[in-house]
Design an enzyme around this catalytic site. Structure first.
Site, PDB file in Angstrom:
ATOM      1  N   LYS A 159     -22.074   3.215  28.835  1.00  0.00           N
ATOM      2  CA  LYS A 159     -21.696   4.222  27.522  1.00  0.00           C
ATOM      3  C   LYS A 159     -22.552   4.334  26.534  1.00  0.00           C
ATOM      4  O   LYS A 159     -23.124   5.370  26.067  1.00  0.00           O
ATOM      5  CB  LYS A 159     -20.449   3.615  26.990  1.00  0.00           C
ATOM      6  CG  LYS A 159     -19.978   3.872  25.340  1.00  0.00           C
ATOM      7  CD  LYS A 159     -18.807   3.347  24.834  1.00  0.00           C
ATOM      8  CE  LYS A 159     -19.322   1.756  24.097  1.00  0.00           C
ATOM      9  NZ  LYS A 159     -19.729   2.126  22.576  1.00  0.00           N
ATOM     10  N   ASN A 160     -23.404   3.007  26.395  1.00  0.00           N
ATOM     11  CA  ASN A 160     -24.200   3.104  25.213  1.00  0.00           C
ATOM     12  C   ASN A 160     -25.897   3.530  25.661  1.00  0.00           C
ATOM     13  O   ASN A 160     -26.483   3.458  25.010  1.00  0.00           O
ATOM     14  CB  ASN A 160     -24.384   1.444  24.796  1.00  0.00           C
ATOM     15  CG  ASN A 160     -23.203   0.970  23.998  1.00  0.00           C
ATOM     16  OD1 ASN A 160     -22.511   1.978  23.672  1.00  0.00           O
ATOM     17  ND2 ASN A 160     -23.140  -0.177  23.474  1.00  0.00           N
ATOM     18  N   ARG A 212     -19.766   6.406  15.745  1.00  0.00           N
ATOM     19  CA  ARG A 212     -21.140   6.357  15.074  1.00  0.00           C
ATOM     20  C   ARG A 212     -22.104   6.716  15.873  1.00  0.00           C
ATOM     21  O   ARG A 212     -23.331   6.878  15.420  1.00  0.00           O
ATOM     22  CB  ARG A 212     -21.185   4.837  14.618  1.00  0.00           C
ATOM     23  CG  ARG A 212     -20.121   4.267  13.941  1.00  0.00           C
ATOM     24  CD  ARG A 212     -20.339   2.962  13.273  1.00  0.00           C
ATOM     25  NE  ARG A 212     -21.391   2.675  12.309  1.00  0.00           N
ATOM     26  CZ  ARG A 212     -22.642   2.797  12.589  1.00  0.00           C
ATOM     27  NH1 ARG A 212     -23.025   2.733  13.914  1.00  0.00           N
ATOM     28  NH2 ARG A 212     -23.436   2.840  11.778  1.00  0.00           N
ATOM     29  N   CYS A 259     -17.897   0.163  10.181  1.00  0.00           N
ATOM     30  CA  CYS A 259     -16.717   0.120  11.197  1.00  0.00           C
ATOM     31  C   CYS A 259     -16.047  -1.277  11.107  1.00  0.00           C
ATOM     32  O   CYS A 259     -16.704  -2.127  10.384  1.00  0.00           O
ATOM     33  CB  CYS A 259     -17.353   0.538  12.500  1.00  0.00           C
ATOM     34  SG  CYS A 259     -18.120  -0.892  13.219  1.00  0.00           S
ATOM     35  N   ARG A 311     -23.102  -1.559   9.131  1.00  0.00           N
ATOM     36  CA  ARG A 311     -23.593  -0.529  10.036  1.00  0.00           C
ATOM     37  C   ARG A 311     -24.396   0.469   9.325  1.00  0.00           C
ATOM     38  O   ARG A 311     -24.494   1.597   9.445  1.00  0.00           O
ATOM     39  CB  ARG A 311     -22.677   0.190  10.880  1.00  0.00           C
ATOM     40  CG  ARG A 311     -21.664  -0.722  11.827  1.00  0.00           C
ATOM     41  CD  ARG A 311     -22.164  -1.547  12.778  1.00  0.00           C
ATOM     42  NE  ARG A 311     -22.704  -1.031  13.794  1.00  0.00           N
ATOM     43  CZ  ARG A 311     -22.245  -0.753  15.091  1.00  0.00           C
ATOM     44  NH1 ARG A 311     -20.796  -0.805  14.972  1.00  0.00           N
ATOM     45  NH2 ARG A 311     -22.841  -0.165  16.035  1.00  0.00           N
ATOM     46  N   ASP A 366     -22.191  -7.678  22.423  1.00  0.00           N
ATOM     47  CA  ASP A 366     -21.240  -6.894  23.001  1.00  0.00           C
ATOM     48  C   ASP A 366     -20.341  -7.833  24.190  1.00  0.00           C
ATOM     49  O   ASP A 366     -19.406  -7.113  24.671  1.00  0.00           O
ATOM     50  CB  ASP A 366     -21.694  -5.702  23.701  1.00  0.00           C
ATOM     51  CG  ASP A 366     -22.254  -4.933  22.398  1.00  0.00           C
ATOM     52  OD1 ASP A 366     -22.946  -3.644  22.811  1.00  0.00           O
ATOM     53  OD2 ASP A 366     -22.163  -4.994  21.590  1.00  0.00           O
ATOM     54  N   ILE A 416     -25.786 -10.932  15.002  1.00  0.00           N
ATOM     55  CA  ILE A 416     -26.060  -9.531  14.813  1.00  0.00           C
ATOM     56  C   ILE A 416     -25.247  -8.747  13.927  1.00  0.00           C
ATOM     57  O   ILE A 416     -25.765  -8.110  13.074  1.00  0.00           O
ATOM     58  CB  ILE A 416     -25.978  -8.704  16.284  1.00  0.00           C
ATOM     59  CG1 ILE A 416     -26.823  -9.270  17.542  1.00  0.00           C
ATOM     60  CG2 ILE A 416     -26.343  -7.264  16.109  1.00  0.00           C
ATOM     61  CD1 ILE A 416     -28.280  -9.353  17.188  1.00  0.00           C
ATOM     62  N   ARG A 427     -12.181   3.628  24.178  1.00  0.00           N
ATOM     63  CA  ARG A 427     -13.597   4.289  23.521  1.00  0.00           C
ATOM     64  C   ARG A 427     -14.518   3.635  24.744  1.00  0.00           C
ATOM     65  O   ARG A 427     -15.693   4.500  24.936  1.00  0.00           O
ATOM     66  CB  ARG A 427     -13.825   3.686  22.432  1.00  0.00           C
ATOM     67  CG  ARG A 427     -13.065   4.089  21.198  1.00  0.00           C
ATOM     68  CD  ARG A 427     -13.465   3.612  19.909  1.00  0.00           C
ATOM     69  NE  ARG A 427     -15.012   3.784  19.930  1.00  0.00           N
ATOM     70  CZ  ARG A 427     -16.007   3.120  19.415  1.00  0.00           C
ATOM     71  NH1 ARG A 427     -15.402   2.131  18.658  1.00  0.00           N
ATOM     72  NH2 ARG A 427     -17.329   3.127  19.253  1.00  0.00           N
TER      73      ARG A 427
HETATM   74  C1  EPZ Z   1     -25.866  -0.376  19.399  1.00  0.00           C
HETATM   75  O1  EPZ Z   1     -25.368  -0.337  18.100  1.00  0.00           O
HETATM   76  C2  EPZ Z   1     -24.755  -0.287  20.186  1.00  0.00           C
HETATM   77  N1  EPZ Z   1     -23.995   0.911  20.030  1.00  0.00           N
HETATM   78  C3  EPZ Z   1     -23.686  -1.493  20.072  1.00  0.00           C
HETATM   79  O2  EPZ Z   1     -22.620  -1.500  20.704  1.00  0.00           O
HETATM   80  C4  EPZ Z   1     -24.457  -2.864  19.960  1.00  0.00           C
HETATM   81  O3  EPZ Z   1     -23.585  -3.956  19.596  1.00  0.00           O
HETATM   82  C5  EPZ Z   1     -25.838  -2.984  19.149  1.00  0.00           C
HETATM   83  O4  EPZ Z   1     -26.365  -1.777  19.603  1.00  0.00           O
HETATM   84  C6  EPZ Z   1     -26.516  -4.185  19.390  1.00  0.00           C
HETATM   85  O5  EPZ Z   1     -27.192  -4.356  20.616  1.00  0.00           O
HETATM   86  C7  EPZ Z   1     -24.251   2.004  20.922  1.00  0.00           C
HETATM   87  O6  EPZ Z   1     -25.322   1.942  21.645  1.00  0.00           O
HETATM   88  C8  EPZ Z   1     -23.603   3.127  20.475  1.00  0.00           C
HETATM   89  P1  EPZ Z   1     -28.352  -2.012  15.788  1.00  0.00           P
HETATM   90  P2  EPZ Z   1     -26.597   0.005  16.712  1.00  0.00           P
HETATM   91  O7  EPZ Z   1     -28.955  -0.732  15.169  1.00  0.00           O
HETATM   92  O8  EPZ Z   1     -27.620   0.819  17.377  1.00  0.00           O
HETATM   93  C9  EPZ Z   1     -28.454  -3.582  11.471  1.00  0.00           C
HETATM   94  C10 EPZ Z   1     -20.168  -1.790  21.443  1.00  0.00           C
HETATM   95  O9  EPZ Z   1     -19.534  -2.439  21.227  1.00  0.00           O
HETATM   96  N2  EPZ Z   1     -29.203  -2.300  11.232  1.00  0.00           N
HETATM   97  O10 EPZ Z   1     -29.310  -2.698  16.980  1.00  0.00           O
HETATM   98  O11 EPZ Z   1     -25.796   0.439  15.773  1.00  0.00           O
HETATM   99  C11 EPZ Z   1     -26.939  -3.609  11.833  1.00  0.00           C
HETATM  100  O12 EPZ Z   1     -26.104  -3.494  10.709  1.00  0.00           O
HETATM  101  C12 EPZ Z   1     -21.393  -1.436  20.129  1.00  0.00           C
HETATM  102  O13 EPZ Z   1     -20.335  -1.077  22.535  1.00  0.00           O
HETATM  103  C13 EPZ Z   1     -29.576  -2.105   9.751  1.00  0.00           C
HETATM  104  O14 EPZ Z   1     -29.525  -3.075   9.003  1.00  0.00           O
HETATM  105  O15 EPZ Z   1     -26.996  -1.378  16.604  1.00  0.00           O
HETATM  106  C14 EPZ Z   1     -27.032  -4.597  12.921  1.00  0.00           C
HETATM  107  O16 EPZ Z   1     -26.720  -5.962  11.889  1.00  0.00           O
HETATM  108  C15 EPZ Z   1     -20.939  -2.111  19.264  1.00  0.00           C
HETATM  109  N3  EPZ Z   1     -30.134  -0.713   9.530  1.00  0.00           N
HETATM  110  C16 EPZ Z   1     -28.096  -4.822  13.380  1.00  0.00           C
HETATM  111  O17 EPZ Z   1     -29.181  -4.039  12.504  1.00  0.00           O
HETATM  112  C17 EPZ Z   1     -30.104   0.083  10.414  1.00  0.00           C
HETATM  113  O18 EPZ Z   1     -30.537   1.142  10.047  1.00  0.00           O
HETATM  114  C18 EPZ Z   1     -28.404  -4.432  14.825  1.00  0.00           C
HETATM  115  O19 EPZ Z   1     -27.872  -2.818  14.768  1.00  0.00           O
HETATM  116  C19 EPZ Z   1     -29.685  -0.043  11.801  1.00  0.00           C
HETATM  117  C20 EPZ Z   1     -28.849  -1.290  12.253  1.00  0.00           C
END
Ligand code: EPZ
Length: 447
Positions: free
Chosen positions: A47-48, A118, A142, A147, A333, A355, A425
């Site tokens: 999915k991701n 998202r 969320c 996020r 995850d 995370i 989802r």
């Molecule tokens: C992706 O989310 C995945 N979603 C998430 O999977 C996964 O948990 C996450 O990566 C980490 O591996 C998809 O791919 C659709 P990040 P993403 O940007 O890209 C902070 C699931 O269950 N951050 O790596 O949103 C953020 O708040 C989902 O399948 C900022 O501060 O994750 C978090 O604490 C849940 N500013 C950390 O970084 C930003 O601009 C990691 O987020 C972006 C992120």
């Protein structure tokens, strides 16, 4: 429609996708615990990865074909809805999806679509790179955290985009001359920001270097597809990705990687319930950090060709400590699922979530099933108990929901998981896949 997709498998004239579950807010899953799991579970496409590959199709006016696509997931349907709203023509048939973005008619990704999923923020980079403008609703937070998308915005500004935030929307414009390559250092590892900027940089003037980039396998798979479309990228899988901008990209065919989180989920399910399960079309190599912990816990996992064979060689699982980290560390995850396993292991295990700020919502629900979990900030101590007891529980987010299903597989009596639209989802046909290997599980529809 046919002329846009000359390579599409002939035959079916209309969209047909596997198990089009009509999930409603009140659907439930009922499980009678105690059955061992034996047999074969087919693993779906990731999915991701799929959600981002669909956004990458915006970078070209030619058709892009993906197979091994988890088309029946709710998130996939939301992404299709958004891309069709933008003007893409999309054709789906079982696990194949074809997308043509030659006739984009708007650059606006509206709130009522983005808020559902998202991952829609990933249209921002491609729209900006190909058309020089985009207006994308801020996705908002969320259940698991706020996020923010500040790293996406800052990175695009470094590529020359002029970005303002107005009324909950990101308004982005590229200079007349287009985006320009830049050296970007992420202050924090972000999967989405790495993907958005990698896609935007493929059509920028000059070279872009992304430092402290995320290294998830889904990013490497996205990068491989972009290279097949004509992008010039190296450093995939490392923390420094280099993209040399090109004038335009072309269409391609790409097979989506197996879903490593779904794979890890079913490995843990088999370890908890006992028995021997073969996961079809699954890759162990994407789960290196998890394997060590699973082996320590007493779950045996081996790759056999394109399949993974899982069995539990000890009578009882052992408690293990985990800490979630960016890839190649333990994936956040799989944190909830691993915690579900710890609830019935012997001894204790410590779970530290680094995370997301609010990813323990499965804890109170597991404790209602008789688990013994104490949380302290971003850590949880899980003391194993002999048996969980079935109960009515509430799903709150995608991975917390599946953790409750795993607990229900081993609990005494019946467990009812409510609000399983969260599950729809990210898990294709979980009832069929678990039922197919012996679980006593059924979906109770409210309509
Ligand atoms: C992706 O989310 C995945 N979603 C998430 O999977 C996964 O948990 C996450 O990566 C980490 O591996 C998809 O791919 C659709 P990040 P993403 O940007 O890209 C902070 C699931 O269950 N951050 O790596 O949103 C953020 O708040 C989902 O399948 C900022 O501060 O994750 C978090 O604490 C849940 N500013 C950390 O970084 C930003 O601009 C990691 O987020 C972006 C992120």
């Amino acid at each position: 429609m046919e002329s846009l997709f000359p390579d599409f498998r002939a035959g079916k004239s209309k969209d047909t996708i596997s198990s089009p579950i009509k999930s409603s807010q009140l659907d439930k899953i009922k499980i009678i615990g105690g059955a061992q799991l034996n047999g074969i579970i087919p693993i779906s496409g990731a999915k991701n990865c799929a959600l981002k590959l669909m956004c990458a199709s915006l970078l070209t006016g030619e058709s892009v074909y993906f197979d091994n696509s988890p088309n029946s997931l709710r998130d996939m349907k939301s992404q299709v809805e958004l891309l069709e709203y933008l003007g893409c023509v999309i054709k789906r048939e079982s696990d194949v999806i074809a997308i043509n973005a030659s006739n984009i008619k708007t650059y606006i990704a509206p709130y009522d679509i983005v808020r559902k999923m998202r991952g829609s923020i990933l249209v921002l980079g491609p729209l900006l790179a190909r058309f020089g403008k985009a207006k994308v609703s801020l996705p908002g937070g969320c259940a698991i955290g706020t996020r923010p998308v500040d790293l996406h915005i800052k990175g695009l500004e470094e590529l020359g985009a002029i970005i303002t935030l107005e009324e909950g929307y990101i308004n982005a414009k590229a200079p007349k001359s287009g985006l320009k390559g830049a050296n970007i250092i992420f202050p924090k590892v972000s999967v989405g920001a790495t993907e958005n900027l990698m896609m935007a940089a493929t059509l920028a003037n000059g070279t872009t270097t992304l430092k402290n980039a995320a290294k998830e396998p889904e990013i490497s798979d996205l990068g491989k597809c972009l290279i097949k479309m004509g992008a010039k990228i190296d450093g995939l899988g490392s923390d420094t990705i280099r993209i040399e901008g090109v004038k335009s990209l072309n269409g391609t065919h790409h097979s989506i990687m197996a879903d490593r989180i779904e794979t890890g989920t079913y490995i843990i399910a088999a370890g908890m319930a006992g028995g021997t399960v073969t996961l079809q079309n699954a890759r162990i190599s994407d789960l290196s950090a998890v394997l060590g912990h699973l082996c320590q816990a007493g779950i045996e996992v081996e790759q056999s060709g394109n399949n993974i064979i899982v069995s539990r060689e000890t009578s009882r699982l052992q408690g293990v400590d985990i800490m979630t980290e960016p890839y190649p560390g333990f994936p956040t995850d799989l944190q909830a699922q691993f915690m579900a396993m710890l609830t019935i292991a012997s001894g204790a295990g410590m779970v530290t979530e680094t995370i997301f700020e609010n990813r323990f919502m499965h804890v109170p629900e597991l404790n209602r099933m008789g688990a013994d979990i104490t949380t302290q900030g971003n850590s949880a101590i899980v003391r194993g108990v002999e048996k969980l007891k079935g109960a009515e529980v509430m799903a709150t987010d995608l991975r917390a929901s599946v953790a409750l299903v795993l607990a229900g597989l081993v609990a005494q009596g019946q467990t009812t998981v409510n609000r399983i639209y969260h599950l729809d989802r990210g898990y294709e046909d979980i009832v069929g896949k678990l039922g197919g290997v012996g679980a006593n599980i059924k979906r109770v529809s409210s309509n």
